[in-house]
Design an enzyme around this catalytic site. Structure first.
Site, PDB file in Angstrom:
ATOM      1  N   GLU A 107       0.839  -1.198   0.000  1.00 44.07           N
ATOM      2  CA  GLU A 107       0.000   0.000   0.000  1.00 44.07           C
ATOM      3  C   GLU A 107       0.870   1.243   0.000  1.00 44.07           C
ATOM      4  O   GLU A 107       1.863   1.335   0.731  1.00 44.07           O
ATOM      5  CB  GLU A 107      -0.916   0.038   1.230  1.00 44.07           C
ATOM      6  CG  GLU A 107      -1.773   1.319   1.271  1.00 44.07           C
ATOM      7  CD  GLU A 107      -2.681   1.390   2.476  1.00 44.07           C
ATOM      8  OE1 GLU A 107      -3.638   0.593   2.518  1.00 44.07           O
ATOM      9  OE2 GLU A 107      -2.448   2.231   3.362  1.00 44.07           O
ATOM     10  N   THR A 150      -4.000   4.866  -1.578  1.00 43.46           N
ATOM     11  CA  THR A 150      -5.065   5.406  -0.743  1.00 43.46           C
ATOM     12  C   THR A 150      -5.695   6.643  -1.390  1.00 43.46           C
ATOM     13  O   THR A 150      -5.136   7.253  -2.302  1.00 43.46           O
ATOM     14  CB  THR A 150      -4.555   5.766   0.661  1.00 43.46           C
ATOM     15  OG1 THR A 150      -3.598   6.839   0.561  1.00 43.46           O
ATOM     16  CG2 THR A 150      -3.903   4.565   1.334  1.00 43.46           C
ATOM     17  N   TYR A 151      -6.845   6.994  -0.850  1.00 41.74           N
ATOM     18  CA  TYR A 151      -7.621   8.114  -1.389  1.00 41.74           C
ATOM     19  C   TYR A 151      -8.224   8.871  -0.216  1.00 41.74           C
ATOM     20  O   TYR A 151      -8.906   8.279   0.620  1.00 41.74           O
ATOM     21  CB  TYR A 151      -8.731   7.575  -2.298  1.00 41.74           C
ATOM     22  CG  TYR A 151      -9.645   8.620  -2.899  1.00 41.74           C
ATOM     23  CD1 TYR A 151      -9.231   9.377  -3.991  1.00 41.74           C
ATOM     24  CD2 TYR A 151     -10.916   8.843  -2.383  1.00 41.74           C
ATOM     25  CE1 TYR A 151     -10.064  10.314  -4.563  1.00 41.74           C
ATOM     26  CE2 TYR A 151     -11.753   9.791  -2.944  1.00 41.74           C
ATOM     27  CZ  TYR A 151     -11.325  10.526  -4.031  1.00 41.74           C
ATOM     28  OH  TYR A 151     -12.155  11.470  -4.589  1.00 41.74           O
ATOM     29  N   ALA A 180     -10.449  11.416   2.201  1.00 41.04           N
ATOM     30  CA  ALA A 180     -11.866  11.772   2.315  1.00 41.04           C
ATOM     31  C   ALA A 180     -12.147  13.101   1.630  1.00 41.04           C
ATOM     32  O   ALA A 180     -11.292  13.983   1.557  1.00 41.04           O
ATOM     33  CB  ALA A 180     -12.255  11.855   3.788  1.00 41.04           C
ATOM     34  N   HIS A 182      -8.237   3.008  -3.887  1.00 41.57           N
ATOM     35  CA  HIS A 182      -9.089   3.113  -2.708  1.00 41.57           C
ATOM     36  C   HIS A 182     -10.266   4.027  -3.014  1.00 41.57           C
ATOM     37  O   HIS A 182     -10.119   5.055  -3.688  1.00 41.57           O
ATOM     38  CB  HIS A 182      -8.311   3.696  -1.527  1.00 41.57           C
ATOM     39  CG  HIS A 182      -7.297   2.764  -0.950  1.00 41.57           C
ATOM     40  ND1 HIS A 182      -7.016   2.721   0.398  1.00 41.57           N
ATOM     41  CD2 HIS A 182      -6.492   1.840  -1.525  1.00 41.57           C
ATOM     42  CE1 HIS A 182      -6.081   1.802   0.623  1.00 41.57           C
ATOM     43  NE2 HIS A 182      -5.741   1.271  -0.536  1.00 41.57           N
ATOM     44  N   ARG A 222     -15.747   2.381   4.122  1.00 37.48           N
ATOM     45  CA  ARG A 222     -16.679   3.405   4.603  1.00 37.48           C
ATOM     46  C   ARG A 222     -15.954   4.723   4.838  1.00 37.48           C
ATOM     47  O   ARG A 222     -16.441   5.784   4.485  1.00 37.48           O
ATOM     48  CB  ARG A 222     -17.344   2.914   5.895  1.00 37.48           C
ATOM     49  CG  ARG A 222     -18.413   3.830   6.457  1.00 37.48           C
ATOM     50  CD  ARG A 222     -19.092   3.126   7.628  1.00 37.48           C
ATOM     51  NE  ARG A 222     -20.155   3.924   8.203  1.00 37.48           N
ATOM     52  CZ  ARG A 222     -19.998   4.766   9.208  1.00 37.48           C
ATOM     53  NH1 ARG A 222     -18.802   4.921   9.744  1.00 37.48           N
ATOM     54  NH2 ARG A 222     -21.031   5.453   9.679  1.00 37.48           N
ATOM     55  N   GLY A 223     -14.782   4.643   5.432  1.00 39.46           N
ATOM     56  CA  GLY A 223     -13.955   5.827   5.623  1.00 39.46           C
ATOM     57  C   GLY A 223     -14.204   6.529   6.934  1.00 39.46           C
ATOM     58  O   GLY A 223     -15.262   6.395   7.553  1.00 39.46           O
ATOM     59  N   ASP A 224     -13.196   7.276   7.375  1.00 39.66           N
ATOM     60  CA  ASP A 224     -13.291   8.054   8.605  1.00 39.66           C
ATOM     61  C   ASP A 224     -13.824   9.447   8.308  1.00 39.66           C
ATOM     62  O   ASP A 224     -13.588  10.000   7.228  1.00 39.66           O
ATOM     63  CB  ASP A 224     -11.913   8.176   9.264  1.00 39.66           C
ATOM     64  CG  ASP A 224     -11.346   6.816   9.643  1.00 39.66           C
ATOM     65  OD1 ASP A 224     -12.127   5.981  10.131  1.00 39.66           O
ATOM     66  OD2 ASP A 224     -10.136   6.604   9.432  1.00 39.66           O
ATOM     67  N   ASP A 271     -18.681  -7.702  13.670  1.00 46.11           N
ATOM     68  CA  ASP A 271     -17.629  -7.538  12.666  1.00 46.11           C
ATOM     69  C   ASP A 271     -17.712  -8.636  11.607  1.00 46.11           C
ATOM     70  O   ASP A 271     -17.530  -8.372  10.413  1.00 46.11           O
ATOM     71  CB  ASP A 271     -16.252  -7.561  13.338  1.00 46.11           C
ATOM     72  CG  ASP A 271     -15.980  -6.317  14.168  1.00 46.11           C
ATOM     73  OD1 ASP A 271     -16.035  -5.219  13.600  1.00 46.11           O
ATOM     74  OD2 ASP A 271     -15.728  -6.454  15.375  1.00 46.11           O
TER      75      ASP A 271
END
Length: 326
Positions: free
Chosen positions: A25, A56-57, A59, A85, A115-117, A193
């Site tokens: 990553e 990564t991408y 928010a 991502h 889902r993302g932060d 989970d």
């Protein structure tokens, strides 16, 4: 191969069996200096023949252009499959649709849907989510966009210049999702989970990648529970060589994982950067060896945009040599 890869493996770092795939990553460069250095890092990682390299991408589209630039570099300059991502946070349905099409048009065929932060400036209790409320919905959208984009393909019929054959099977799209061996921060129970993973599988996900963890038994127990519950896709353990106390603190802050006290103490009492680096590589190598021995289907390495430490881990565990030989 890492410049430090010829160092002998510390006690306890048993070599892994060959043939286990691995992946990396990266995150988009945050300044011009990082952007200038990243292509060389990608080239070194690609030369190890990973299964894929994910990018990564941020928010709210905070790294949209730079993420796409990195993905395009991987496509144009390596033979490695890039993984894009995608997050639900801050994205409308139309914006997500447009972004997925942009990635597909660029040649990307692998995605990590999360889902993302919430953004750092979000109000308390604000999830930051847009139209898409879960990773499962994002998985479904990726499949739908791909289906709409190429509903069928016409092929020439040999010997009949004016005829066309319709091929209805679509190009395979790999869609990974996140997994949490020690539980998602908002999860009410371990069973929730697993239920979430099953829902992502039902939505069309075909791979999972775990959040960082520090003890192999955490992953192995989680993977077995998921398998027993009916999760059929591979779950890749996510590992990072933690090579300084500052990096460990940052990783704990981002992941919410408990402090690995033994590793933390070793890093804190070691006075030199080289010594700390060796501690982090040795720890990660032991974890990888135990994961592979326990049946992990692959290893996903978080690189922190640096190739030396992750390649040293792969070499010490025998994975780098086996990849180079295939």
């Amino acid at each position: 191969m890492s410049d430090h890869g010829s160092a002998p493996a510390p006690a306890g770092d048993a070599p892994c069996a060959g043939g286990v795939p691995f992946s990396f990553e990266l995150y988009p460069p945050r300044n011009a200096r990082a952007a200038a250095a990243l292509p060389a890092t990608i080239d070194r990682l690609a030369a190890a023949h990973p299964e894929f390299i994910s990018v990564t991408y941020g928010a709210n589209g905070s790294s949209r252009t730079s993420s796409l630039d990195v993905l395009r570099y991987i496509l144009a300059n390596t033979s490695v499959s890039p993984m894009a991502h995608l997050t639900c946070v801050g994205s409308s349905h139309a914006e997500a649709n447009r972004l997925i099409r942009e990635f597909l048009d660029a040649g990307v065929r692998s995605f990590l849907a999360v889902r993302g932060d919430p953004p750092a400036d979000a109000a308390p209790g604000d999830s930051g989510l847009g139209d898409l409320r879960s990773a499962g919905e994002l998985v479904q959208l990726i499949h739908r966009v791909q289906a709409e984009r190429v509903p069928y393909e016409e092929l020439l019929v040999p010997g009949i210049p004016t005829a066309r054959e319709v091929r209805t099977e679509r190009e395979h799209v790999r869609i990974a999702v996140a997994a949490f061996p020690n539980g998602h921060p908002t999860s009410r129970s371990a069973s929730q989970d697993i239920d979430t993973l099953l829902a992502k599988q039902a939505a069309g996900a075909n791979l999972a990648i775990t959040q960082l963890f520090f003890h192999p038994e955490d992953y192995l127990a989680f993977a077995q529970r998921a398998k027993d519950a009916g999760v059929e896709f591979p779950i890749l353990p996510g590992i990072m060589p933690v090579t300084s106390p500052a990096r460990l603190r940052r990783m704990l802050e981002l992941s919410g994982e408990d402090l690995p006290s033994e590793l933390a103490i070793q890093l804190e009492i070691e006075p030199t950067e080289e010594g700390q680096r060796e501690i982090g590589i040795a720890w990660a190598s032991r974890v990888v060896a135990q994961l592979v021995a326990g049946g992990a289907p692959g290893i996903h390495l978080y690189t922190f945009n640096q190739h030396e430490a992750v390649l040293a881990v792969l070499e010490r565990t025998g994975l780098l040599h086996s990849a180079s030989a295939t």
